[in-house]
Motif scaffolding. Sequence first.
Motif, PDB file in Angstrom:
ATOM      1  N   ASP A  74       0.907  -1.379   0.144  1.00 46.38           N
ATOM      2  CA  ASP A  74      -0.101  -0.412  -0.141  1.00 46.38           C
ATOM      3  C   ASP A  74       0.857   1.267   0.074  1.00 46.38           C
ATOM      4  O   ASP A  74       0.551   1.680  -0.686  1.00 46.38           O
ATOM      5  CB  ASP A  74      -0.610  -0.155   1.416  1.00 46.38           C
ATOM      6  CG  ASP A  74      -2.005  -0.811   1.484  1.00 46.38           C
ATOM      7  OD1 ASP A  74      -2.967  -0.998   0.182  1.00 46.38           O
ATOM      8  OD2 ASP A  74      -2.398  -1.476   2.020  1.00 46.38           O
ATOM      9  N   ARG A 148      -5.264   7.704  -6.730  1.00 50.43           N
ATOM     10  CA  ARG A 148      -6.077   6.372  -7.761  1.00 50.43           C
ATOM     11  C   ARG A 148      -6.765   7.677  -8.766  1.00 50.43           C
ATOM     12  O   ARG A 148      -7.204   7.629  -9.791  1.00 50.43           O
ATOM     13  CB  ARG A 148      -6.575   6.030  -6.361  1.00 50.43           C
ATOM     14  CG  ARG A 148      -6.628   5.157  -5.878  1.00 50.43           C
ATOM     15  CD  ARG A 148      -7.444   4.005  -5.796  1.00 50.43           C
ATOM     16  NE  ARG A 148      -6.776   3.090  -4.821  1.00 50.43           N
ATOM     17  CZ  ARG A 148      -7.394   2.010  -4.252  1.00 50.43           C
ATOM     18  NH1 ARG A 148      -9.014   2.079  -3.467  1.00 50.43           N
ATOM     19  NH2 ARG A 148      -6.355   1.203  -3.346  1.00 50.43           N
ATOM     20  N   ASP A 211      -2.206  -0.252  -5.330  1.00 57.03           N
ATOM     21  CA  ASP A 211      -1.488  -1.665  -5.840  1.00 57.03           C
ATOM     22  C   ASP A 211      -2.567  -2.602  -5.712  1.00 57.03           C
ATOM     23  O   ASP A 211      -3.951  -2.585  -5.517  1.00 57.03           O
ATOM     24  CB  ASP A 211      -1.510  -2.043  -4.035  1.00 57.03           C
ATOM     25  CG  ASP A 211      -2.087  -2.262  -3.214  1.00 57.03           C
ATOM     26  OD1 ASP A 211      -2.976  -1.775  -2.946  1.00 57.03           O
ATOM     27  OD2 ASP A 211      -1.488  -3.215  -2.536  1.00 57.03           O
ATOM     28  N   SER A 213      -4.508  -6.006  -4.487  1.00 52.22           N
ATOM     29  CA  SER A 213      -4.690  -6.379  -2.965  1.00 52.22           C
ATOM     30  C   SER A 213      -6.176  -7.677  -3.818  1.00 52.22           C
ATOM     31  O   SER A 213      -6.471  -8.560  -3.804  1.00 52.22           O
ATOM     32  CB  SER A 213      -4.861  -5.890  -2.351  1.00 52.22           C
ATOM     33  OG  SER A 213      -5.997  -4.967  -2.218  1.00 52.22           O
TER      34      SER A 213
HETATM   35 MG   LIG Z   1      -4.078  -1.134  -1.752  1.00 54.24          MG
END
Ligand SMILES: [Mg+2]
Length: 312
Positions: A74, A148, A211, A213
């Motif tokens: 993260d 983001r 990332d 996940s």
């Molecule tokens: Mg993340």
Amino acid sequence: MTGFGEFDLIRELLAPLSGEGAFGLTDDAAVLPKLKHGEAWTVTKDAMVEGVHFLPDSDASTLARKLLRVNLSDLASMGARPVGYFLSLSLSDRQGRAWLTAFCDGLALDQTEFAVALYGGDTTSTPGPLSLSLTAMGAVTRGAELRRNGARAGDTVCVSGPLGGAALGLRALTGALDPTGLPNAVRCYELPEPQIALGQALVGVATACADISDGLVADLGHIARQSGLGARISCKAIPVLPELADAMARDPSLAELPLNGGDDYELVFTLPPTVTPPPGATPIGTIVEGEGVEVLKDGRPLSLSEGGWRHF
Ligand SMILES: [Mg+2]
């Protein structure tokens, strides 16, 4: 924590992991190190519960390293330089001295690998399943952190490495698949590689980053939604481990793993169309007007339905 109390754990096993300003974990709180000029803290927290996020009786050292690494991932997605972490352990009566020693050995290994130190935390016993929580702190250049929400129509969508391996590894570990010939997939699941160096290299270059996940489609979907746009990616362009490519050839239902398998901890990011992807990264598609993530296979869109990805 049978026969090994909280203060023994702190003094013998956790204090040697502590960073400067944590005072050997002797005080009520830590004083964090000073940041460089222009830097700001970025902080993240992830919990892992036995039977939910990891298999019962997982190796303690590997578990410690995964707990740290998923949090460092993260930080990587923000373009941060990792600094340290706080640790909270809720231990059942099955975690004795040997388990805790192995757990802390795992933390020590990855503290060296990723240049982080322990700054504090809490330990308690629980009648429930083993529960681990870690808060990781990193430094970013204030205002330059990767977000983001910055993707623009026409940007190239890239991923940092092969996807779906961890989900294949989990199937091998749970006995759903024969683990023979899947050592890299199992390693992807047990010991992901947080993309710290790449995250930092993308600062000032990438327009958005996350990332992976929850799976590529879910996490790219977050970038698209936060940016008010959509994404179109090509199934064929997504890099996969040779082990997964072989498994997919035998069992086509595994073809969804690179799209929504999860636990990859690679980065998905967007670049202006004029920027060449960094070494090791793979372009897989484009940011487009609209919403959602469209996955193309042989030029035709796939849709997620119960039981996996299907052609329309
Ligand atoms: Mg993340």
